[in-house]
Design a protein around this motif. Structure first.
Motif, PDB file in Angstrom:
ATOM      1  N   VAL A  83       0.852  -1.188   0.000  1.00 49.50           N
ATOM      2  CA  VAL A  83       0.000   0.000   0.000  1.00 49.50           C
ATOM      3  C   VAL A  83       0.887   1.236   0.000  1.00 49.50           C
ATOM      4  CG1 VAL A  83      -0.232   0.070   2.528  1.00 49.50           C
ATOM      5  CG2 VAL A  83      -1.954   1.165   1.075  1.00 49.50           C
ATOM      6  N   ARG A  84       0.480   2.203  -0.803  1.00 47.56           N
ATOM      7  CA  ARG A  84       1.098   3.533  -0.780  1.00 47.56           C
ATOM      8  C   ARG A  84       0.037   4.484  -0.230  1.00 47.56           C
ATOM      9  NH1 ARG A  84       5.939   3.608  -3.063  1.00 47.56           N
ATOM     10  NH2 ARG A  84       6.416   2.113  -4.695  1.00 47.56           N
TER      11      ARG A  84
ATOM     12  N   GLU B  33      -4.692   9.861   3.799  1.00 48.29           N
ATOM     13  CA  GLU B  33      -3.877   8.649   3.722  1.00 48.29           C
ATOM     14  C   GLU B  33      -4.692   7.429   3.311  1.00 48.29           C
ATOM     15  OE1 GLU B  33      -1.835  11.391   6.628  1.00 48.29           O
ATOM     16  OE2 GLU B  33      -3.886  10.731   6.341  1.00 48.29           O
ATOM     17  N   LEU B  34      -5.866   7.241   3.920  1.00 49.09           N
ATOM     18  CA  LEU B  34      -6.697   6.074   3.625  1.00 49.09           C
ATOM     19  C   LEU B  34      -7.516   6.261   2.345  1.00 49.09           C
ATOM     20  CD1 LEU B  34      -7.721   3.283   4.415  1.00 49.09           C
ATOM     21  CD2 LEU B  34      -9.438   4.394   5.835  1.00 49.09           C
ATOM     22  N   GLU B  35      -8.128   7.406   2.202  1.00 47.49           N
ATOM     23  CA  GLU B  35      -9.017   7.639   1.062  1.00 47.49           C
ATOM     24  C   GLU B  35      -8.294   7.528  -0.279  1.00 47.49           C
ATOM     25  OE1 GLU B  35      -8.651   9.519   3.705  1.00 47.49           O
ATOM     26  OE2 GLU B  35     -10.564  10.187   4.489  1.00 47.49           O
ATOM     27  N   ASP B  36      -7.065   8.014  -0.351  1.00 43.85           N
ATOM     28  CA  ASP B  36      -6.317   8.027  -1.617  1.00 43.85           C
ATOM     29  C   ASP B  36      -5.238   6.946  -1.677  1.00 43.85           C
ATOM     30  OD1 ASP B  36      -7.860  10.185  -2.354  1.00 43.85           O
ATOM     31  OD2 ASP B  36      -6.351  11.682  -1.819  1.00 43.85           O
ATOM     32  N   ALA B  37      -5.279   6.006  -0.758  1.00 45.46           N
ATOM     33  CA  ALA B  37      -4.271   4.937  -0.739  1.00 45.46           C
ATOM     34  C   ALA B  37      -4.345   4.105  -2.019  1.00 45.46           C
ATOM     35  CB  ALA B  37      -4.479   4.042   0.475  1.00 45.46           C
ATOM     36  N   VAL B  38      -3.184   3.624  -2.463  1.00 45.56           N
ATOM     37  CA  VAL B  38      -3.111   2.750  -3.630  1.00 45.56           C
ATOM     38  C   VAL B  38      -2.700   1.363  -3.137  1.00 45.56           C
ATOM     39  CG1 VAL B  38      -1.979   2.312  -5.840  1.00 45.56           C
ATOM     40  CG2 VAL B  38      -2.477   4.669  -5.131  1.00 45.56           C
ATOM     41  N   TRP B  39      -3.617   0.397  -3.290  1.00 43.25           N
ATOM     42  CA  TRP B  39      -3.420  -0.967  -2.803  1.00 43.25           C
ATOM     43  C   TRP B  39      -3.052  -1.891  -3.953  1.00 43.25           C
ATOM     44  CZ3 TRP B  39      -3.798  -1.968   2.367  1.00 43.25           C
ATOM     45  CH2 TRP B  39      -4.396  -0.985   3.158  1.00 43.25           C
ATOM     46  N   THR B  40      -2.125  -2.809  -3.689  1.00 37.41           N
ATOM     47  CA  THR B  40      -1.742  -3.827  -4.668  1.00 37.41           C
ATOM     48  C   THR B  40      -1.740  -5.177  -3.969  1.00 37.41           C
ATOM     49  OG1 THR B  40      -0.289  -2.220  -5.738  1.00 37.41           O
ATOM     50  CG2 THR B  40       0.041  -4.532  -6.313  1.00 37.41           C
ATOM     51  N   ASP B  41      -2.345  -6.176  -4.593  1.00 40.17           N
ATOM     52  CA  ASP B  41      -2.312  -7.529  -4.026  1.00 40.17           C
ATOM     53  C   ASP B  41      -0.920  -8.110  -4.198  1.00 40.17           C
ATOM     54  OD1 ASP B  41      -4.972  -7.372  -3.401  1.00 40.17           O
ATOM     55  OD2 ASP B  41      -5.638  -8.408  -5.209  1.00 40.17           O
ATOM     56  N   GLY B  42      -0.496  -8.888  -3.209  1.00 39.82           N
ATOM     57  CA  GLY B  42       0.802  -9.553  -3.281  1.00 39.82           C
ATOM     58  C   GLY B  42       1.938  -8.582  -3.049  1.00 39.82           C
TER      59      GLY B  42
END
Length: 124
Positions: free
Chosen positions: A62-63, A70-79
């Motif tokens: 997560v970025r 921080e949470l609303e615009d977070a960029v999540w990637t699996d793995g």
């Protein structure tokens, strides 16, 4: 006073799901970790913590977004990171009296890859 060192085991991912209902089986199949733990004691160091990590599919990266979002615009990637076929599969937190002992122990950590080790910065 002893310093703490983090040893991160970096290697190709493993099939942690195969041990889901039999965690004790890991000790049977990987006795080299018990050998390492004995060597830590023999050198006068101490294991403070450590564990194996589940396969990368059970986590991700997560970025965080900008400050205030921080949470609303977070960029999540699996793995784990797709930039490498190696991931951190486990870790040890070791307490040792000097860096030379830590270096000796880093070489002894069982791995199919390499160990990234660092002295812990104690800011508490």
């Amino acid at each position: 006073m002893a310093d703490q060192y983090m040893f991160m085991i970096v290697e190709p991912d493993w099939d942690s799901d195969a041990y889901g209902d039999q965690p004790g089986q890991i000790a049977v199949e990987f006795p080299e970790f018990e050998v390492f733990e004995r060597r830590v004691e023999e050198l006068g160091a101490r294991i403070v913590g450590g564990n194996a990590l589940q396969h990368r599919k059970h986590g991700g990266t997560v970025r965080p977004g900008a400050e205030g979002r921080e949470l609303e615009d977070a960029v999540w990637t699996d793995g784990a990171s797709i930039e490498s076929d190696e991931v951190i599969t486990g870790f040890y937190l070791i307490e040792a009296d000097d860096v030379e002992i830590a270096k000796q122990l880093a070489v002894m950590v069982p791995t199919g890859g390499h160990i990234e080790w660092r002295r812990v910065f104690d800011f508490v």
